[in-house]
Design a protein around this motif. Structure first.
Motif, mmCIF file in Angstrom:
data_model
loop_
_atom_site.group_PDB
_atom_site.id
_atom_site.type_symbol
_atom_site.label_atom_id
_atom_site.label_comp_id
_atom_site.label_asym_id
_atom_site.label_seq_id
_atom_site.Cartn_x
_atom_site.Cartn_y
_atom_site.Cartn_z
ATOM 1 N N GLY A 269 0.786 -1.233 0.000
ATOM 2 C CA GLY A 269 0.000 0.000 0.000
ATOM 3 C C GLY A 269 0.817 1.282 0.000
ATOM 4 O O GLY A 269 0.459 2.253 -0.681
ATOM 5 N N VAL A 270 1.937 1.301 0.720
ATOM 6 C CA VAL A 270 2.737 2.526 0.817
ATOM 7 C C VAL A 270 3.413 2.843 -0.531
ATOM 8 O O VAL A 270 3.806 3.988 -0.781
ATOM 9 N N ALA A 271 3.513 1.841 -1.396
ATOM 10 C CA ALA A 271 4.090 2.071 -2.733
ATOM 11 C C ALA A 271 3.210 3.019 -3.549
ATOM 12 O O ALA A 271 3.637 3.511 -4.589
ATOM 13 N N ALA A 272 1.994 3.280 -3.074
ATOM 14 C CA ALA A 272 1.127 4.248 -3.770
ATOM 15 C C ALA A 272 1.581 5.681 -3.482
ATOM 16 O O ALA A 272 1.130 6.619 -4.144
ATOM 17 N N ASN A 273 2.462 5.854 -2.525
ATOM 18 C CA ASN A 273 2.860 7.206 -2.106
ATOM 19 C C ASN A 273 3.737 7.896 -3.167
ATOM 20 O O ASN A 273 4.793 7.393 -3.545
ATOM 21 N N SER A 274 3.297 9.052 -3.607
ATOM 22 C CA SER A 274 4.006 9.743 -4.709
ATOM 23 C C SER A 274 5.399 10.190 -4.311
ATOM 24 O O SER A 274 6.329 10.150 -5.121
ATOM 25 N N ALA A 275 5.560 10.634 -3.070
ATOM 26 C CA ALA A 275 6.883 11.097 -2.626
ATOM 27 C C ALA A 275 7.870 9.929 -2.649
ATOM 28 O O ALA A 275 9.033 10.090 -3.062
ATOM 29 N N LEU A 276 7.420 8.755 -2.230
ATOM 30 C CA LEU A 276 8.292 7.575 -2.239
ATOM 31 C C LEU A 276 8.635 7.192 -3.671
ATOM 32 O O LEU A 276 9.799 6.915 -3.992
ATOM 33 N N ARG A 277 7.649 7.202 -4.530
ATOM 34 C CA ARG A 277 7.882 6.834 -5.933
ATOM 35 C C ARG A 277 8.897 7.787 -6.563
ATOM 36 O O ARG A 277 9.852 7.366 -7.222
ATOM 37 N N GLN A 278 8.676 9.078 -6.328
ATOM 38 C CA GLN A 278 9.559 10.083 -6.930
ATOM 39 C C GLN A 278 10.999 9.935 -6.415
ATOM 40 O O GLN A 278 11.952 9.953 -7.181
ATOM 41 N N ARG A 279 11.118 9.771 -5.108
ATOM 42 C CA ARG A 279 12.450 9.675 -4.492
ATOM 43 C C ARG A 279 13.203 8.458 -5.029
ATOM 44 O O ARG A 279 14.389 8.533 -5.358
ATOM 45 N N LEU A 280 12.531 7.321 -5.110
ATOM 46 C CA LEU A 280 13.192 6.101 -5.586
ATOM 47 C C LEU A 280 13.514 6.199 -7.075
ATOM 48 O O LEU A 280 14.564 5.731 -7.523
ATOM 49 N N GLU A 281 12.625 6.817 -7.823
ATOM 50 C CA GLU A 281 12.872 6.963 -9.265
ATOM 51 C C GLU A 281 14.083 7.862 -9.519
ATOM 52 O O GLU A 281 14.931 7.561 -10.356
ATOM 53 N N GLU A 282 14.152 8.966 -8.772
ATOM 54 C CA GLU A 282 15.291 9.880 -8.941
ATOM 55 C C GLU A 282 16.601 9.192 -8.585
ATOM 56 O O GLU A 282 17.592 9.297 -9.301
ATOM 57 N N ALA A 283 16.586 8.470 -7.464
ATOM 58 C CA ALA A 283 17.814 7.793 -7.023
ATOM 59 C C ALA A 283 18.212 6.716 -8.026
ATOM 60 O O ALA A 283 19.398 6.552 -8.334
ATOM 61 N N ALA A 284 17.233 5.999 -8.560
ATOM 62 C CA ALA A 284 17.522 4.929 -9.528
ATOM 63 C C ALA A 284 18.141 5.519 -10.792
ATOM 64 O O ALA A 284 19.108 4.984 -11.337
ATOM 65 N N LEU A 285 17.576 6.636 -11.223
ATOM 66 C CA LEU A 285 18.087 7.300 -12.425
ATOM 67 C C LEU A 285 19.561 7.683 -12.225
ATOM 68 O O LEU A 285 20.415 7.446 -13.079
ATOM 69 N N LYS A 286 19.821 8.259 -11.063
ATOM 70 C CA LYS A 286 21.178 8.703 -10.748
ATOM 71 C C LYS A 286 22.163 7.524 -10.707
ATOM 72 O O LYS A 286 23.291 7.629 -11.181
ATOM 73 N N GLU A 287 21.699 6.415 -10.162
ATOM 74 C CA GLU A 287 22.575 5.233 -10.008
ATOM 75 C C GLU A 287 22.542 4.338 -11.245
ATOM 76 O O GLU A 287 23.118 3.251 -11.233
ATOM 77 N N LYS A 288 21.792 4.763 -12.269
ATOM 78 C CA LYS A 288 21.597 3.944 -13.480
ATOM 79 C C LYS A 288 21.035 2.563 -13.119
ATOM 80 O O LYS A 288 21.476 1.521 -13.620
ATOM 81 N N MET A 289 20.066 2.585 -12.217
ATOM 82 C CA MET A 289 19.393 1.348 -11.835
ATOM 83 C C MET A 289 17.933 1.450 -12.281
ATOM 84 O O MET A 289 17.506 2.498 -12.737
ATOM 85 N N THR A 290 17.198 0.353 -12.153
ATOM 86 C CA THR A 290 15.773 0.443 -12.508
ATOM 87 C C THR A 290 14.923 0.178 -11.275
ATOM 88 O O THR A 290 15.292 -0.619 -10.405
ATOM 89 N N VAL A 291 13.806 0.874 -11.204
ATOM 90 C CA VAL A 291 12.874 0.644 -10.104
ATOM 91 C C VAL A 291 11.482 0.434 -10.675
ATOM 92 O O VAL A 291 11.064 1.143 -11.595
ATOM 93 N N ARG A 292 10.819 -0.594 -10.166
ATOM 94 C CA ARG A 292 9.457 -0.909 -10.624
ATOM 95 C C ARG A 292 8.491 -0.792 -9.453
ATOM 96 O O ARG A 292 8.793 -1.225 -8.350
ATOM 97 N N PHE A 293 7.344 -0.208 -9.723
ATOM 98 C CA PHE A 293 6.289 -0.113 -8.711
ATOM 99 C C PHE A 293 5.061 -0.828 -9.242
ATOM 100 O O PHE A 293 4.841 -0.869 -10.457
ATOM 101 N N ALA A 294 4.249 -1.288 -8.314
ATOM 102 C CA ALA A 294 2.934 -1.760 -8.735
ATOM 103 C C ALA A 294 2.138 -0.524 -9.152
ATOM 104 O O ALA A 294 2.296 0.549 -8.558
ATOM 105 N N GLU A 295 1.328 -0.651 -10.210
ATOM 106 C CA GLU A 295 0.401 0.445 -10.531
ATOM 107 C C GLU A 295 -0.410 0.730 -9.277
ATOM 108 O O GLU A 295 -0.683 -0.184 -8.501
ATOM 109 N N ARG A 296 -0.862 1.981 -9.121
ATOM 110 C CA ARG A 296 -1.524 2.338 -7.863
ATOM 111 C C ARG A 296 -2.696 1.415 -7.523
ATOM 112 O O ARG A 296 -2.872 1.009 -6.392
ATOM 113 N N LYS A 297 -3.496 1.061 -8.530
ATOM 114 C CA LYS A 297 -4.672 0.234 -8.216
ATOM 115 C C LYS A 297 -4.267 -1.167 -7.764
ATOM 116 O O LYS A 297 -5.069 -1.882 -7.174
#
Ligand code: KG4
Ligand code: ZN
Length: 338
Positions: A269-297
């Motif tokens: 459920g917490v994976a729906a949080n936009s701040a968490l998604r944004q933070r992990l996406e930014e960090a992944a981009l910087k580290e050249k890694m990939t991050v996958r989230f479940a779609e919100r629904k």
């Protein structure tokens, strides 16, 4: 092939039908939130009773929406045998048992948290397979865990929370602040009105471990509220959310670095949080890694994720036998290896 999934581990009564390729044919979720709202938390006995009252209708809707034929509507029925609330789990297991006998379908028990991970694959069409190895961050109302995942059914639990789960901390802080239930979305919404000076809270990093601890953070919010009357709620929410997000991100990336893994998947459920998604996406981009989230629904509890977890087991020839419910069920490999 069609798989019926049944989810009743906590406060959602859900059923879904997937085809043999993992396409979601229907996904019905009856939320008990209005029932638990006045208590600002899930009342287990009320949850079990509501599951009993709703499960037949929810399953019937899922079968009808998927256009399942009456004579042989599905070939397998998936349910979570844990972790979750004991009475609530029993309702799902009993429903699955009855339906499997009625229609000659195979019963496939799955771990609810494995469902949260596989929810990352669900889409409007065929599932988008995860790439392994990956670090899984499972963040829900009852659990906060990190796993090293080497393939379907190949799990190594690295660490979990010693006390409150991240979602639980959101719910408790929302209660402290007099916000709506469930607390996660309420805190996230309130944080959007932050004045620009979020209240600073400690990051419970527990260095050198893959474990988490969020109860001290919740207590810090409480003390701060008591110490200073008239604090702006939005600034408190923004500061609290930032502390949780920062902690989850730091620990997840530390686990990835430690195990030499370049992929991250986040479910619960917490994976729906936009701040968490944004933070992990930014960090992944910087580290050249990939991050996958479940779609919100599919981040919050649903039955499609359980049906997909069952499908992965069936395809691997590891569907297993019906299993007793276990409220404390831990993630375990079912495909051999670790
Ligand atoms: O996965 P889930 O539906 O149920 C469990 O398995 O526990 O997760 C529910 C949890 C609740 O604690 C809820 O407050 C939290 O997920 N949650 C969120 C958000 N949406 C749901 N937490 C933070 N931000 C959100 N947007
Ligand atoms: Zn869940």
């Amino acid at each position: 092939m069609r798989i019926l999934g049944i989810e009743t581990t906590c406060d959602e009564t859900a059923a879904a039908v997937l085809d043999g390729d993992g396409r979601v044919l229907s996904n019905v979720v009856y939320s008990q939130i209005p029932l638990h709202r006045k208590y600002k938390g899930v009342v287990p006995e009320l949850a079990s009773r509501a599951h009993c009252a709703k499960i037949a209708d929810v399953v019937a809707s899922a079968l009808a929406q998927a256009g399942c034929p009456a004579r042989k509507p599905f070939d397998a029925v998936a349910y979570a045998n844990g972790p979750g609330l004991p009475g609530a789990l029993l309702v799902g297991r009993t429903a699955a048992g009855v339906l499997s006998r009625l229609y000659g379908a195979r019963e496939v028990p799955v771990n609810h948290l494995e469902g949260h991970l596989l929810a990352c694959e669900l889409s409007d069409g065929k599932p988008r397979p995860l790439k392994f190895p990956l670090i899984a961050l499972i963040v829900s109302g009852g659990h906060t865990e990190l796993w090293l995942v080497r393939g379907y059914g190949r799990y190594r639990a690295l660490g979990r929370t010693r006390d409150d789960a991240a979602g639980e901390a959101f719910d408790k802080v929302a209660k402290l602040l007099g916000l709506d239930y469930p607390g996660g979305p309420a805190v996230e919404k309130c944080a959007r009105s932050c004045s620009g000076s979020a209240v600073e809270f400690p990051r419970p990093l527990m260095p050198g471990t893959h474990e988490f601890s969020f109860s001290g953070l919740k207590t810090a919010v409480s003390y701060r509220m008591q110490a200073k009357a008239g604090l702006n709620k939005a600034d408190v929410c923004a500061g609290f959310q930032a502390a949780v997000v920062e902690t989850l991100a730091a620990k997840t990336f530390a686990a990835a670095a430690r195990h030499g893994v370049r992929q991250i998947a986040v479910g619960g459920g917490v994976a729906a949080n936009s701040a968490l998604r944004q933070r992990l996406e930014e960090a992944a981009l910087k580290e050249k890694m990939t991050v996958r989230f479940a779609e919100r629904k599919y981040s919050t509890d649903n039955a499609a994720m359980l049906a997909l977890a069952a499908l992965r087991k069936i395809r691997a020839g590891r569907a297993g036998a019906p299993a007793r419910v276990n409220p404390e069920l831990k993630i375990k490999s079912w495909a051999g290896g670790s």
